[in-house]
Design an enzyme around this catalytic site. Structure first.
Site, PDB file in Angstrom:
ATOM      1  N   GLU A 190       0.976  -1.203   0.089  1.00 49.58           N
ATOM      2  CA  GLU A 190       0.092   0.065   0.050  1.00 49.58           C
ATOM      3  C   GLU A 190       0.847   1.191   0.091  1.00 49.58           C
ATOM      4  O   GLU A 190       1.966   1.026   0.623  1.00 49.58           O
ATOM      5  CB  GLU A 190      -0.752   0.004   1.229  1.00 49.58           C
ATOM      6  CG  GLU A 190      -1.786   1.005   1.531  1.00 49.58           C
ATOM      7  CD  GLU A 190      -2.561   1.029   2.712  1.00 49.58           C
ATOM      8  OE1 GLU A 190      -3.665   1.734   2.901  1.00 49.58           O
ATOM      9  OE2 GLU A 190      -2.021   0.271   3.643  1.00 49.58           O
ATOM     10  N   LYS A 235      -9.989   0.931  -1.861  1.00 50.30           N
ATOM     11  CA  LYS A 235      -9.889   0.568  -0.363  1.00 50.30           C
ATOM     12  C   LYS A 235     -11.356   0.836   0.204  1.00 50.30           C
ATOM     13  O   LYS A 235     -11.992   1.680  -0.005  1.00 50.30           O
ATOM     14  CB  LYS A 235      -9.004   0.938   0.341  1.00 50.30           C
ATOM     15  CG  LYS A 235      -8.864   0.518   1.736  1.00 50.30           C
ATOM     16  CD  LYS A 235      -7.472   1.169   2.246  1.00 50.30           C
ATOM     17  CE  LYS A 235      -7.376   0.547   3.889  1.00 50.30           C
ATOM     18  NZ  LYS A 235      -6.339   1.597   4.616  1.00 50.30           N
ATOM     19  N   CYS A 278      -4.906  -3.509   3.070  1.00 50.00           N
ATOM     20  CA  CYS A 278      -4.574  -3.316   4.496  1.00 50.00           C
ATOM     21  C   CYS A 278      -5.827  -3.468   5.553  1.00 50.00           C
ATOM     22  O   CYS A 278      -6.005  -4.592   5.648  1.00 50.00           O
ATOM     23  CB  CYS A 278      -4.061  -1.863   4.727  1.00 50.00           C
ATOM     24  SG  CYS A 278      -3.136  -1.546   6.240  1.00 50.00           S
TER      25      CYS A 278
END
EC number: 3.5.1.128
Length: 307
Positions: free
Chosen positions: A45, A127, A169
């Site tokens: 990321e 995300k 993440c």
């Protein structure tokens, strides 16, 4: 390496606020992955930049499209020069779209790009889950101040490694997301990340192994590592920041790893190395099928009760 095995490279790096320097490191890692005969390389990321605060991120995100174009060109050059194909998965930022701005939304997008060996972007996943937390005895972080959440579950990618499900993440903490990707056909899940020291030490390995066991998938975890230099004299001068307002350092956990569908760690970054690092693993699709056949979780799920 037999035909049933596919080689994956998982990269670890320490991004700064300097996109030019970060791109140089990314290109070196991709080159190393090609030389080590990886089929796909996964980078963390925020491989393009890490920022001091939301305003700084919005400023830097304007440079990200150029970073991406240069990366695409570099991939095709490396493939040509080495006479070997490689695909690249990389976490970057994108500035708000024109529609976002019309709607009064000036937050950046945290995305995962999948770029094939011809430099074509095959997927852009945004995300879904944003890191808004007050960690006990740790930092208070609110990603939603600078990042807008995505709105769609990504399609499964037919990669050289197998069927790939993409996440980023904090997404790893929501098992329903990983289970959904598995139900869509995923054999491999990737979680490029920038975990904090506090949360990484407590949960990083635990979460990765849990998602591998939950889904009976290979889990790839490329992470940011070390103390990041977020200084940016040009931006600081433009924004007239005082010394007290500057937040030029942050630290990431690292410990990048590859986990098999039984929950076993089969490759792990050297924790004593803070700089850029590449780890390799050979993924065995026959092992994956054997695990799924001997413990047929998907046939035993109570879909009549859980949806």
């Amino acid at each position: 390496m037999t035909s049933k095995l596919k080689r994956v490279a998982v990269a670890q790096l320490c991004s700064s606020a300097d996109l030019t320097k970060n791109l140089k490191v990314v290109k070196e890692l991709i080159s190393e992955a090609i030389q080590k005969k990886a089929d796909v390389v996964f980078l963390p990321e925020a491989s393009d930049y890490l920022s001091q605060n939301p305003l700084h991120s919005r400023y830097l995100a304007q440079k990200s499209p150029k970073f991406i174009r240069q990366l695409q060109s570099s991939i095709t050059d490396l493939v040509r020069d080495n006479s070997r194909n490689i695909d690249v998965s990389i976490g970057v930022h994108l500035p708000p779209s024109e529609q976002d701005l019309l709607e009064g939304n000036d937050r950046v997008r945290n995305v995962l790009l999948y770029i094939d060996h011809e430099g074509k972007i095959l997927q852009e996943y945004q995300k879904l889950h944003l890191f808004d937390v007050d960690v006990p005895n740790g930092p208070i972080l609110k990603e939603s101040k600078s990042v807008q959440p995505g709105k769609a579950i990504p399609d499964i990618i037919e990669s050289p490694l197998g069927k790939l499900g993409s996440a980023i993440c904090y997404d790893i903490r929501f098992p329903e997301f990983s289970l959904k990707l598995r139900s869509m056909g995923a054999e491999i899940l990737c979680f490029p990340s920038a975990f904090t020291i506090k949360t990484g030490e407590a949960h990083w390995e635990l979460l990765g192994r849990a998602r591998a066991v939950d889904t009976q998938c290979y889990v790839l975890m490329p992470g940011q590592v070390g103390m990041h230099d977020l200084s940016d004299p040009e931006w600081e001068k433009q924004s007239h920041m005082s010394a007290l307002e500057k937040s030029s350092r942050r630290e990431s956990w690292g410990h990048s790893m590859v986990i098999d569908p039984w929950g076993k760690i089969i490759a792990h970054a050297d924790p004593s190395t803070v700089g850029p690092q590449l780890i390799l693993a050979d993924l065995d699709r026959e092992l994956l099928q054997e695990i799924r056949n001997k413990m047929p979780l998907w046939n035993q799920r109570r879909d009549d009760l859980f949806h």
